[in-house]
Design a protein around this motif. Structure first.
Motif, PDB file in Angstrom:
ATOM      1  N   GLN A  28       0.831  -1.208   0.000  1.00  0.00           N
ATOM      2  CA  GLN A  28       0.000   0.000   0.000  1.00  0.00           C
ATOM      3  C   GLN A  28       0.862   1.253   0.000  1.00  0.00           C
ATOM      4  OE1 GLN A  28      -2.389  -0.307   3.527  1.00  0.00           O
ATOM      5  NE2 GLN A  28      -4.215  -0.884   2.386  1.00  0.00           N
ATOM      6  N   VAL A  29       1.874   1.239   0.846  1.00  0.00           N
ATOM      7  CA  VAL A  29       2.739   2.413   0.962  1.00  0.00           C
ATOM      8  C   VAL A  29       3.487   2.632  -0.354  1.00  0.00           C
ATOM      9  CG1 VAL A  29       4.776   3.350   2.135  1.00  0.00           C
ATOM     10  CG2 VAL A  29       2.974   2.249   3.466  1.00  0.00           C
ATOM     11  N   ARG A  30       3.930   1.556  -0.975  1.00  0.00           N
ATOM     12  CA  ARG A  30       4.642   1.645  -2.236  1.00  0.00           C
ATOM     13  C   ARG A  30       3.750   2.243  -3.321  1.00  0.00           C
ATOM     14  NH1 ARG A  30       6.223  -3.711  -2.532  1.00  0.00           N
ATOM     15  NH2 ARG A  30       7.691  -3.349  -0.848  1.00  0.00           N
ATOM     16  N   GLU A  31       2.517   1.753  -3.365  1.00  0.00           N
ATOM     17  CA  GLU A  31       1.562   2.239  -4.350  1.00  0.00           C
ATOM     18  C   GLU A  31       1.253   3.718  -4.128  1.00  0.00           C
ATOM     19  OE1 GLU A  31      -2.989   1.495  -5.049  1.00  0.00           O
ATOM     20  OE2 GLU A  31      -1.944  -0.417  -4.856  1.00  0.00           O
ATOM     21  N   LEU A  32       1.098   4.065  -2.872  1.00  0.00           N
ATOM     22  CA  LEU A  32       0.838   5.457  -2.512  1.00  0.00           C
ATOM     23  C   LEU A  32       1.987   6.360  -2.950  1.00  0.00           C
ATOM     24  CD1 LEU A  32      -1.043   7.324  -0.584  1.00  0.00           C
ATOM     25  CD2 LEU A  32       0.787   6.961   1.063  1.00  0.00           C
TER      26      LEU A  32
END
Lengths: 81, 255
Positions: free
Chosen positions: B171-175
């Motif tokens: 999620q953090v990577r995508e964000l």
């Protein structure tokens, strides 16, 4: 019904060195349950931790146990008997 | 029980890995028993992976039903102690779940590899808490309770619930990628919500190869956050549509 006193005692006795000095009591306060934890003076530093990190972790674990029953459980650390 | 007749076990010892045995039997219990005997260990020192459940639904079906297939591997004393302690803690918390020792945990910082314990079960959101706060607390408490013992060599215990950590990392990577695109388009820097150190690290690493942006952390713990700066002028381009009308750094309160 989760036994918050037993849970808190279980955690505390594995952290402190003076296990005999541990006292845990609980009492209702309003809609919450207050769990009072007392440990020997020499163990206060260990139980509190840097910036209160340890006692916050204990609080969060006991609080999470209460969430299952939709109960608010607060652990308070007593510094004197 | 004549395990030697019904069970068959194969040992494979990879370099540097724990001894592993795969074993079959009429039931899971029997297959596990065979493997444990083969390894010469007790159940407390073992982690068990059920590969196929075996199906002795009724006694007597064993001759025709498919076999149970398990993989059993030895865990060291430190991991065994951590697992037992966590199981006891979760029992007292009255959280029904299963604790397993993850195989092949490697260290992020070159130190001794941590023991990774996976907690699995239904409805374990309460063990994760808001953005993993409760999971981190549980981990802190468990490490404290483990104390310092000879078997550990200072190895930390890392907890995960239903692969929350991996999911959160994704999620953090995508964000990070989404916000970097926005920063390049607008030419304006963007400050993310405060994050924990290892999540900030994920943002930095994700954007390290993007020459269009530069990342830095600012602020003081626990409010330290990553700021994404553009390295050039605004590139313009169509606004992102695929993420719906309400955009921003929010990823929900839980998970």
């Amino acid at each position: 019904m989760t036994d918050y006193v037993d849970l808190t005692h279980f955690i505390a006795e594995r952290i402190v060195s003076n296990k005999e000095a541990i006292e845990v009591q609980s009492q209702p306060r309003g809609r919450s349950t207050i769990v009072r934890l007392h440990v020997a003076d020499e163990d206060m530093g260990k139980i509190i931790g840097k910036n209160g990190r340890n006692v916050e972790a204990i609080r969060a674990v006991v609080r999470a146990a209460g969430l299952r029953h939709h109960e608010r459980v607060q652990v308070e650390l007593k510094d004197r008997a | 029980m004549s395990e030697s007749v019904h069970g068959e076990a194969a040992t494979s010892e990879q370099a540097g890995a724990e001894p592993v045995v795969e074993s079959r039997g009429a039931s899971v219990e029997e297959a596990v028993g065979t493997a444990l005997t083969q390894l010469g260990i007790t159940r407390d020192e073992a982690e068990i992976e059920v590969l196929s459940g075996g199906t002795r639904r009724f006694p007597g079906e064993r001759l025709s039903g498919p076999e149970a297939h398990v993989r059993v591997y030895r865990i060291d004393a430190h991991a065994a102690r951590a697992r037992a302690l966590l199981e006891e803690l979760l029992t007292r918390m009255e959280v029904p779940c299963r604790v397993t020792v993850r195989r092949g945990g490697q260290s992020a910082s070159g130190g001794p590899p941590p023991v990774i314990l996976d907690i699995s079960g239904d409805d374990l959101g309460l063990l994760i808490g808001w953005r993993g706060e409760t999971l981190r607390s549980l981990q802190t408490a468990l490490n404290l309770m483990m104390g310092e013992d000879e078997s550990g060599d200072g190895r930390r215990v890392v907890l995960d619930v239903e692969r929350y950590r991996a999911r959160r990392e994704d999620q953090v990577r995508e964000l990070a990628l989404r916000l970097a695109a926005r920063v390049k388009r607008s030419g304006e820097r963007y400050a993310l919500d405060p994050m924990h150190a290892y999540e900030r690290r994920v943002v930095h690493l994700t954007l390290a190869d993007d020459s269009g942006v530069r990342t830095e952390s600012s602020g003081r713990e626990p409010a330290r956050r990553v700021v994404i700066h553009p390295t050039g002028p605004a590139q313009g381009g169509p606004p992102e549509r695929e993420f719906g009308p309400r955009r921003g750094p929010s990823f929900g309160r839980r998970f």
